[in-house]
Scaffold this active site. Structure first.
Site, mmCIF file in Angstrom:
data_model
loop_
_atom_site.group_PDB
_atom_site.id
_atom_site.type_symbol
_atom_site.label_atom_id
_atom_site.label_comp_id
_atom_site.label_asym_id
_atom_site.label_seq_id
_atom_site.Cartn_x
_atom_site.Cartn_y
_atom_site.Cartn_z
ATOM 1 N N SER A 7 33.005 38.853 44.321
ATOM 2 C CA SER A 7 32.967 39.697 43.118
ATOM 3 C C SER A 7 31.680 40.511 43.099
ATOM 4 O O SER A 7 30.580 39.946 43.081
ATOM 5 C CB SER A 7 33.029 38.833 41.866
ATOM 6 O OG SER A 7 32.568 39.580 40.754
ATOM 7 N N HIS A 32 36.696 41.622 44.842
ATOM 8 C CA HIS A 32 37.064 41.392 43.445
ATOM 9 C C HIS A 32 36.250 42.335 42.559
ATOM 10 O O HIS A 32 35.018 42.350 42.616
ATOM 11 C CB HIS A 32 36.773 39.925 43.114
ATOM 12 C CG HIS A 32 37.249 39.474 41.778
ATOM 13 N ND1 HIS A 32 38.569 39.151 41.521
ATOM 14 C CD2 HIS A 32 36.586 39.264 40.610
ATOM 15 C CE1 HIS A 32 38.690 38.765 40.266
ATOM 16 N NE2 HIS A 32 37.500 38.827 39.687
ATOM 17 N N ASP A 34 35.455 43.370 38.780
ATOM 18 C CA ASP A 34 35.534 42.886 37.399
ATOM 19 C C ASP A 34 35.334 44.021 36.403
ATOM 20 O O ASP A 34 34.241 44.573 36.305
ATOM 21 C CB ASP A 34 34.448 41.821 37.175
ATOM 22 C CG ASP A 34 34.798 40.502 37.823
ATOM 23 O OD1 ASP A 34 35.890 39.978 37.546
ATOM 24 O OD2 ASP A 34 33.973 39.999 38.626
ATOM 25 N N MET A 36 35.093 45.113 32.602
ATOM 26 C CA MET A 36 34.806 44.544 31.275
ATOM 27 C C MET A 36 34.545 45.661 30.276
ATOM 28 O O MET A 36 33.814 46.602 30.588
ATOM 29 C CB MET A 36 33.575 43.651 31.356
ATOM 30 C CG MET A 36 33.704 42.550 32.388
ATOM 31 S SD MET A 36 32.190 41.610 32.488
ATOM 32 C CE MET A 36 32.676 40.323 33.619
ATOM 33 N N HIS A 65 40.329 42.937 38.404
ATOM 34 C CA HIS A 65 40.468 41.969 37.312
ATOM 35 C C HIS A 65 40.119 42.666 36.001
ATOM 36 O O HIS A 65 38.949 42.921 35.722
ATOM 37 C CB HIS A 65 39.510 40.787 37.609
ATOM 38 C CG HIS A 65 39.504 39.720 36.565
ATOM 39 N ND1 HIS A 65 38.566 38.714 36.544
ATOM 40 C CD2 HIS A 65 40.333 39.473 35.504
ATOM 41 C CE1 HIS A 65 38.809 37.901 35.522
ATOM 42 N NE2 HIS A 65 39.870 38.354 34.875
ATOM 43 N N MET A 67 39.405 42.700 32.386
ATOM 44 C CA MET A 67 39.029 41.921 31.193
ATOM 45 C C MET A 67 38.840 42.921 30.067
ATOM 46 O O MET A 67 37.721 43.170 29.599
ATOM 47 C CB MET A 67 37.747 41.129 31.478
ATOM 48 C CG MET A 67 37.990 39.942 32.391
ATOM 49 S SD MET A 67 36.482 39.332 33.149
ATOM 50 C CE MET A 67 36.352 40.469 34.500
ATOM 51 N N MET A 136 40.932 31.021 35.197
ATOM 52 C CA MET A 136 39.507 31.200 34.912
ATOM 53 C C MET A 136 38.857 29.821 34.745
ATOM 54 O O MET A 136 39.333 29.001 33.959
ATOM 55 C CB MET A 136 39.299 31.991 33.607
ATOM 56 C CG MET A 136 39.657 33.465 33.653
ATOM 57 S SD MET A 136 38.775 34.476 34.861
ATOM 58 C CE MET A 136 37.055 34.163 34.468
ATOM 59 N N ASP A 174 38.522 31.725 39.551
ATOM 60 C CA ASP A 174 37.416 32.654 39.293
ATOM 61 C C ASP A 174 36.454 32.042 38.286
ATOM 62 O O ASP A 174 36.845 31.703 37.169
ATOM 63 C CB ASP A 174 38.003 33.975 38.749
ATOM 64 C CG ASP A 174 36.961 35.058 38.536
ATOM 65 O OD1 ASP A 174 35.793 34.869 38.937
ATOM 66 O OD2 ASP A 174 37.325 36.116 37.972
HETATM 67 C C1 DX5 Z 1 33.585 36.476 35.106
HETATM 68 C C2 DX5 Z 1 34.203 37.290 36.205
HETATM 69 C C3 DX5 Z 1 33.953 36.729 37.540
HETATM 70 C C4 DX5 Z 1 32.488 36.664 37.921
HETATM 71 C C5 DX5 Z 1 32.324 35.391 38.690
HETATM 72 O O1 DX5 Z 1 34.038 36.922 33.891
HETATM 73 O O2 DX5 Z 1 35.594 37.403 36.049
HETATM 74 O O3 DX5 Z 1 34.698 37.352 38.554
HETATM 75 O O4 DX5 Z 1 32.047 37.733 38.704
HETATM 76 O O5 DX5 Z 1 30.998 35.148 38.878
HETATM 77 P P1 DX5 Z 1 30.470 33.755 39.429
HETATM 78 O O6 DX5 Z 1 31.138 33.536 40.753
HETATM 79 O O7 DX5 Z 1 29.003 33.958 39.521
HETATM 80 O O8 DX5 Z 1 30.868 32.706 38.414
HETATM 81 ZN ZN ZN Z 2 36.768 38.140 37.817
#
Ligand code: DX5
Ligand code: ZN
Length: 217
Positions: A7, A32, A34, A36, A65, A67, A136, A174
């Site tokens: 990620s 990956h 992310d 947000m 992903h 979010m 998650m 994840d």
């Molecule tokens: C968290 C994300 C993850 C994040 C994971 O909300 O969806 O993908 O990057 O980070 P680590 O591996 O550090 O927990």
């Molecule tokens: Zn993620």
């Protein structure tokens, strides 16, 4: 086959191209991404513009992903930007079946994510339509959080659910994946592993990924 999806949330954004090259060289299969929105989760990361900018610089499978609230609005934008798979959160979708159809319409893979407190039962009617389920193991929003161990039981149950239905859905995990938790997640039944801080947060990115890979051989 076990797939690693580093990620970039924990990467150095000022030299992303170079950092992605390092995970590619160390044998990552997926990347990956992310997304947000500061609404569904209490953090803002980046949007389709970033995905689009990175696309020509990597051959990795782009695992997006989302979010974000109301993901339907942005699916087209992420497909255009170069997503190979889009994950939406079950908690963010009122008409999940419609959202999944919308993703599939574009000819890419579709997936649904479950927050730690969301039960597996929410998948009952949608599972046959999915390529992947994301479990998650932290509350989404930030990298570097501690693995929530109850996620392992959830992965085991989901693996059984998938087998009982005669499906071959992938299970992604994840959150909090590191040298300790990676083998536990695989033993429980996960086959796609996301890791942010345990890869991009390390002084030697290549070595960090290779060490994780070694743990699940
Ligand atoms: C968290 C994300 C993850 C994040 C994971 O909300 O969806 O993908 O990057 O980070 P680590 O591996 O550090 O927990
Ligand atoms: Zn993620």
């Amino acid at each position: 086959m076990t797939i690693f999806a580093p990620s970039i949330l924990s990467a150095d954004f000022s030299c992303l191209k170079e950092q992605i090259r390092q995970v590619e060289e160390a044998g990552a299969e997926w990347l990956h991404l992310d997304i947000m929105d500061g609404h569904f989760v209490p953090n803002i990361s980046f949007g389709p513009g970033m995905v689009h900018a990175l696309r020509p610089h990597s051959k990795l499978f782009f695992d997006v992903h989302l979010m974000i609230s109301d993901p339907d609005k942005y699916i087209g934008d992420f497909v255009k930007a170069g997503a190979d798979l889009i994950t939406v959160h079950v908690e963010a979708c009122i008409h999940l079946h419609r959202t999944i159809q919308e993703i599939k319409k574009h000819g890419i893979k579709s997936s649904v994510a479950l927050n730690p407190a969301t039960p597996l039962q929410t998948l009952e009617c949608i599972l046959p339509y999915l390529d992947m389920v994301l479990i998650m193991t932290v509350n989404p929003g930030f990298g570097g959080q501690k693995f929530i161990p109850e996620g392992l039981e959830k992965i085991k149950k989901l693996r059984k659910m998938i087998e009982n239905k005669g499906l071959n859905t992938d299970i992604q995990v994840d959150g909090g994946i590191n040298e300790e938790t990676v083998s536990q997640a695989v033993e429980a039944g996960a086959n796609i592993l996301v890791a942010g801080s345990a890869i991009f947060g390390q002084p030697n990115i290549k070595e960090a990924l290779q060490n994780l890979k070694q743990r699940v051989k």
